[in-house]
Design a protein around this motif. Structure first.
Motif, PDB file in Angstrom:
ATOM      1  N   ASP A 103       4.691   3.443  -8.100  1.00  0.00           N
ATOM      2  CA  ASP A 103       3.476   3.495  -7.282  1.00  0.00           C
ATOM      3  C   ASP A 103       3.031   2.079  -6.919  1.00  0.00           C
ATOM      4  O   ASP A 103       3.690   1.090  -7.253  1.00  0.00           O
ATOM      5  CB  ASP A 103       2.380   4.291  -7.995  1.00  0.00           C
ATOM      6  N   THR A 104       1.933   2.005  -6.194  1.00  0.00           N
ATOM      7  CA  THR A 104       1.490   0.711  -5.686  1.00  0.00           C
ATOM      8  C   THR A 104       1.069  -0.240  -6.797  1.00  0.00           C
ATOM      9  O   THR A 104       1.027  -1.453  -6.573  1.00  0.00           O
ATOM     10  CB  THR A 104       0.331   0.892  -4.702  1.00  0.00           C
ATOM     11  N   SER A 105       0.788   0.279  -7.982  1.00  0.00           N
ATOM     12  CA  SER A 105       0.435  -0.597  -9.103  1.00  0.00           C
ATOM     13  C   SER A 105       1.661  -1.053  -9.872  1.00  0.00           C
ATOM     14  O   SER A 105       1.550  -1.854 -10.805  1.00  0.00           O
ATOM     15  CB  SER A 105      -0.511   0.136 -10.067  1.00  0.00           C
ATOM     16  N   ARG A 111      10.394   6.863  -8.978  1.00  0.00           N
ATOM     17  CA  ARG A 111       9.356   6.417  -8.056  1.00  0.00           C
ATOM     18  C   ARG A 111       8.577   5.285  -8.714  1.00  0.00           C
ATOM     19  O   ARG A 111       8.545   5.164  -9.947  1.00  0.00           O
ATOM     20  CB  ARG A 111       8.406   7.555  -7.687  1.00  0.00           C
ATOM     21  N   ASN A 151       8.184   6.021 -12.683  1.00  0.00           N
ATOM     22  CA  ASN A 151       8.369   7.365 -13.227  1.00  0.00           C
ATOM     23  C   ASN A 151       9.785   7.799 -12.896  1.00  0.00           C
ATOM     24  O   ASN A 151      10.298   7.448 -11.825  1.00  0.00           O
ATOM     25  CB  ASN A 151       7.356   8.333 -12.626  1.00  0.00           C
ATOM     26  N   TYR A 160       0.812  -1.228   0.000  1.00  0.00           N
ATOM     27  CA  TYR A 160       0.000   0.000   0.000  1.00  0.00           C
ATOM     28  C   TYR A 160       0.842   1.273   0.000  1.00  0.00           C
ATOM     29  O   TYR A 160       0.296   2.374   0.088  1.00  0.00           O
ATOM     30  CB  TYR A 160      -0.939   0.005   1.210  1.00  0.00           C
ATOM     31  N   ASN A 161       2.160   1.095  -0.067  1.00  0.00           N
ATOM     32  CA  ASN A 161       3.053   2.243  -0.048  1.00  0.00           C
ATOM     33  C   ASN A 161       3.671   2.488  -1.414  1.00  0.00           C
ATOM     34  O   ASN A 161       4.166   1.562  -2.062  1.00  0.00           O
ATOM     35  CB  ASN A 161       4.176   2.039   0.977  1.00  0.00           C
ATOM     36  N   HIS A 162       3.622   3.759  -1.828  1.00  0.00           N
ATOM     37  CA  HIS A 162       4.372   4.182  -3.000  1.00  0.00           C
ATOM     38  C   HIS A 162       5.835   4.356  -2.562  1.00  0.00           C
ATOM     39  O   HIS A 162       6.103   4.788  -1.431  1.00  0.00           O
ATOM     40  CB  HIS A 162       3.826   5.501  -3.530  1.00  0.00           C
ATOM     41  N   LEU A 164       0.935   9.260  -2.738  1.00  0.00           N
ATOM     42  CA  LEU A 164       1.882   9.427  -3.835  1.00  0.00           C
ATOM     43  C   LEU A 164       2.483  10.827  -3.860  1.00  0.00           C
ATOM     44  O   LEU A 164       3.669  11.003  -4.131  1.00  0.00           O
ATOM     45  CB  LEU A 164       1.195   9.117  -5.161  1.00  0.00           C
ATOM     46  N   TRP A 165       1.664  11.833  -3.533  1.00  0.00           N
ATOM     47  CA  TRP A 165       2.166  13.205  -3.595  1.00  0.00           C
ATOM     48  C   TRP A 165       3.250  13.458  -2.567  1.00  0.00           C
ATOM     49  O   TRP A 165       4.124  14.283  -2.782  1.00  0.00           O
ATOM     50  CB  TRP A 165       1.026  14.211  -3.450  1.00  0.00           C
ATOM     51  N   SER A 175       3.702   1.103 -11.459  1.00  0.00           N
ATOM     52  CA  SER A 175       3.988   2.050 -12.530  1.00  0.00           C
ATOM     53  C   SER A 175       5.158   2.952 -12.138  1.00  0.00           C
ATOM     54  O   SER A 175       5.129   3.585 -11.097  1.00  0.00           O
ATOM     55  CB  SER A 175       2.746   2.907 -12.814  1.00  0.00           C
ATOM     56  N   THR A 233       2.061   6.158   1.855  1.00  0.00           N
ATOM     57  CA  THR A 233       0.816   5.716   1.227  1.00  0.00           C
ATOM     58  C   THR A 233       0.227   6.808   0.342  1.00  0.00           C
ATOM     59  O   THR A 233      -0.681   6.521  -0.453  1.00  0.00           O
ATOM     60  CB  THR A 233      -0.214   5.311   2.298  1.00  0.00           C
TER      61      THR A 233
END
Length: 121
Positions: free
Chosen positions: A51-53, A49, A57, A30-32, A100-101, A55, A98
């Motif tokens: 993300d939790t999926s 970075r 960047n 659940y953590n980015h 993303l920003w 993906s 948790t």
């Protein structure tokens, strides 16, 4: 909560390194996650970075050379760094949040200790 970063070292220009950050005490899925670096005399910057999926960047300075990935089963985030150059010399740290920003803004709730990457010419 602990984020344990490892894998730094001394490498020649055009070489490669893999950084690892093992997370414990958090709900990893659940953590980015983000990898940051801070070079001497410079501000800390977000390098990559995921993300939790899953993906990713990247900062423009590392796009095409660095790859970030995460292994949920191992609660680990990796940073594969290729074609290293002297400008990549820095202390690299991992962060988790948790939100993303928070990762994007450079203020993740959880921080790992840094690992030093030194690239020689």
């Amino acid at each position: 909560v602990q984020l344990q970063a490892s894998g730094g070292g001394l490498v020649q220009a055009w070489g490669s390194l893999r950084l690892s950050c093992v997370a414990s005490g958090i709900m990893f899925r659940y953590n980015h996650m983000g990898w940051y670096r801070q070079a001497p005399g410079k501000e800390r910057e977000l390098v990559a970075r995921v993300d939790t999926s899953g993906s990713p960047n990247y900062a423009d300075s590392v796009k095409g050379r660095f790859t970030i990935s995460r292994d949920v089963a191992k609660t680990t985030v990796y940073l594969d760094m290729n074609q290293l150059n002297v400008d990549d010399t820095a202390v690299y740290s991992c962060g988790a949040d948790t939100g993303l920003w928070a990762v994007i803004a450079g203020h993740p709730r959880y921080w790992g200790q840094g690992t030093l990457v030194t690239v020689s010419s």
